[in-house]
Design an enzyme around this catalytic site. Sequence first.
Site, PDB file in Angstrom:
ATOM      1  N   HIS A  36      71.882 115.016  27.595  1.00 37.41           N
ATOM      2  CA  HIS A  36      72.850 116.117  27.529  1.00 37.41           C
ATOM      3  C   HIS A  36      74.153 115.574  26.940  1.00 37.41           C
ATOM      4  O   HIS A  36      74.596 114.497  27.328  1.00 37.41           O
ATOM      5  CB  HIS A  36      73.082 116.672  28.930  1.00 37.41           C
ATOM      6  CG  HIS A  36      73.816 117.980  28.944  1.00 37.41           C
ATOM      7  ND1 HIS A  36      75.155 118.085  28.624  1.00 37.41           N
ATOM      8  CD2 HIS A  36      73.398 119.234  29.240  1.00 37.41           C
ATOM      9  CE1 HIS A  36      75.510 119.365  28.721  1.00 37.41           C
ATOM     10  NE2 HIS A  36      74.466 120.070  29.086  1.00 37.41           N
ATOM     11  N   ARG A  47      81.127 124.427  26.220  1.00 38.55           N
ATOM     12  CA  ARG A  47      81.173 124.605  24.766  1.00 38.55           C
ATOM     13  C   ARG A  47      80.791 126.022  24.370  1.00 38.55           C
ATOM     14  O   ARG A  47      81.332 126.588  23.432  1.00 38.55           O
ATOM     15  CB  ARG A  47      80.253 123.592  24.079  1.00 38.55           C
ATOM     16  CG  ARG A  47      80.844 122.187  24.042  1.00 38.55           C
ATOM     17  CD  ARG A  47      79.815 121.157  23.589  1.00 38.55           C
ATOM     18  NE  ARG A  47      78.811 120.954  24.628  1.00 38.55           N
ATOM     19  CZ  ARG A  47      77.498 120.907  24.422  1.00 38.55           C
ATOM     20  NH1 ARG A  47      77.016 121.050  23.207  1.00 38.55           N
ATOM     21  NH2 ARG A  47      76.666 120.723  25.424  1.00 38.55           N
TER      22      ARG A  47
END
Lengths: 107, 656
Positions: free
Chosen positions: B257, B273
């Site tokens: 990740h 994000r």
Amino acid sequence: MDDQARVLKFQIFRYNPQKKGDKPRMVTYEITEAPGMTIFIALNEIRETQDPSLQFDFVCRAGICGSCAMVITCGQPDLACRTPTAAPGREIKSLPLPGFNSSEICR
Amino acid sequence: MKVIYTDSLVIGGGLAGLRVAIASMQRGFDTIVLSLIPAKRSHSAAAQGGMQASLGACVKGDGDDEDVHFGDTVKGSDWGCDQDVARMFVNTAPKAIRQLAAWGVPWSRVRGGDREVIINGEKVTITEKHEAHGLISARDFGGTKKWRTCFTSDGTGHTMLYAMDNKAIQLGIPVHERKEAVALIHEDGVCYGAIVRDLITGELIAYVAKATTIATGGYGRLYAVSTNAVISEGIGTAIALETGVAALGNMEAVQFHPTAIVPVGILTTEGCRGDGGLLLDKDGYRFMPDYEPDKKELASRDVVSRRMTEHMRKGKGVPSPYGDHLWLDITLLGRKHIEKNLREVKEICEYFLGIDPVKEYIPVRPTQHYSMGGVRTNATGESPTLKGLFSAGEAACWDMHGFNRLGGNSVAETVVAGMIVGEFVADYCETSSLNVSTSTIEHFVKREEKKIADLLVRDYGENPYELKAEMQQIMMDKVGIFRNGPHLEQAVEELQVLNQRARSIALRNRISSSNPELVEAIRVPKMIKLALCVAYGAMLRTESRGAHAREDYPERNDRDWLKRTLTIWPDESADLPDVSYEDLDVMKMEMPPGSRGYGVDNTILHPDTEKRIAEIEEIKKANPKADRFALHQLLNPTPIPEKFKGKNERIGRGYK
């Protein structure tokens, strides 16, 4: 950093009801503090290097699941994973949460 | 010998396990769930950002449906997934999410009217439709064409797990806590339950069942730093491997990740994000648009993790005592948004970093996060080689993720696989009868008893904690984001040595009841075997696909490698598993291999790709009146259970 590293004293409540004749008691362990150390890191270090019988529970170790709630130092219940060793001072006491039955002690 | 009989034994009390248990209980079968811990503390609770389902209610999800979700999932998998399974999944996900709403999950909802959001670093006003007011909303996630990730702030897994566990309680499903399955009971290619160790008393119990489901999550803790919970050690997967009969699939497919905090590796959700957060380097420069001008920070996870690593290798990382990292900047989202939709992230930053993410950047770097590999199952969730053994969720290689999972598709998989596989588990309970002799059960109990007895009498030997730490370091250093032949060969050799050393573990605390060192001694040899499956599979796969990136073989090679890795461990005394491959049939694909649209497309094509594209065109021409549902039937017929076959409704579109 290493020059100033503190030696931490952990007083931990120990009792294994599975073990015949075992009595509740406080046991003291000493370890050298590392930068960013939490009680999660410290307890694992004690178990891996000093006393493999030490019992405690961690699951997410990120302050989400609640497994590692214990009474730390001044009678305050808190999550051990997110309690830095810098916070409670040099002597750290650790006990199970009140109300837990004997088979769950030190989780 | 203590024996407990049931119809449906489920190992693992997270989202997938509980959902399978609910399905078999609702069909009237006796069901027991085993869990290492109280079920509500399972790692599912740590899922933050959300669950993908193509509801298309928010304005940025307009035009979304099962087909768009299918395309994103297959592309995301780098064409490594099983398209039947991906199709079953996307069609069922909207039903799963609506069922969970009915069971009490407080999904974040659409508010009609204007709202300000951050897109590509800029403030933008979007207008939600008034008629959609109150419907389940969604946020943007990486590698998706639409805003499809449904959420409860950033505590999605938490709300889902609590609702699911409450449903299980309501149905009276017994969850046997602090129990660890240490071996499967099997004979002549049929699984009959598990040998289970009580973690408090140390007693071994045989749980004998018609159907056994492994839902124990991933194997992230093979790595020294992982976002996973400390219990995600892959033991369920390992006991399947140790049967020597069940196969594991694609074990080398391990996801990193992009944004775990440094150094402890706790996750900050992709939602950071998705909601507009940016990645910055040591100069405060936003570098992702240089690498991926189209998707930028919201490229697929494998891509972003590689780009971040590349950028740090160019000397653009922020130096720290724990190695280089980059910055995740969510300050531009503002306090109000962070305190409502990213509050878990905020708490993590406060407690573990001592920073306020409203004002300060978060130090992040790519970290092990998800196991695409696991117990290989067919589309019904059953092992093709060990009858009666099922698997669901991260533990399984049901294979909707191939070589890279999309964010938001894992909690979605847990509940959707739980629903679908749960029905097939119930079917199996209905049609099979339990024909296992007590001598077989006794054989397995005795075998496990002897292993533990041996551990308890050995005076000198290896320390399990040290073996584990060595294994984790090998995996970190040599089986990481970028891989190469020499490193992988070294990793395999070193792990083989560890595998031998793991045969002579000795304990300092020699009691058979509650004993964390004994737990470790039972698990570590299993973990080393899994690590060998990952490293050896990675060494043999001489191509790059999704999260498996070989520096010495950078191209995706469909011609030679459009296949799934199958790993079995038939010889207990061996130091390596047997590896074979299962071809993915291009001629059956609904979506033939193509480009993912990241960087340069250097794919070596499969000879059938063109042929299948032409065939699909012909099928479409020959059926001009077929709507998209009829086309699914023609191109990709799947065994979706009858009760989940219905069409999904969307606002402004009905059932079309």
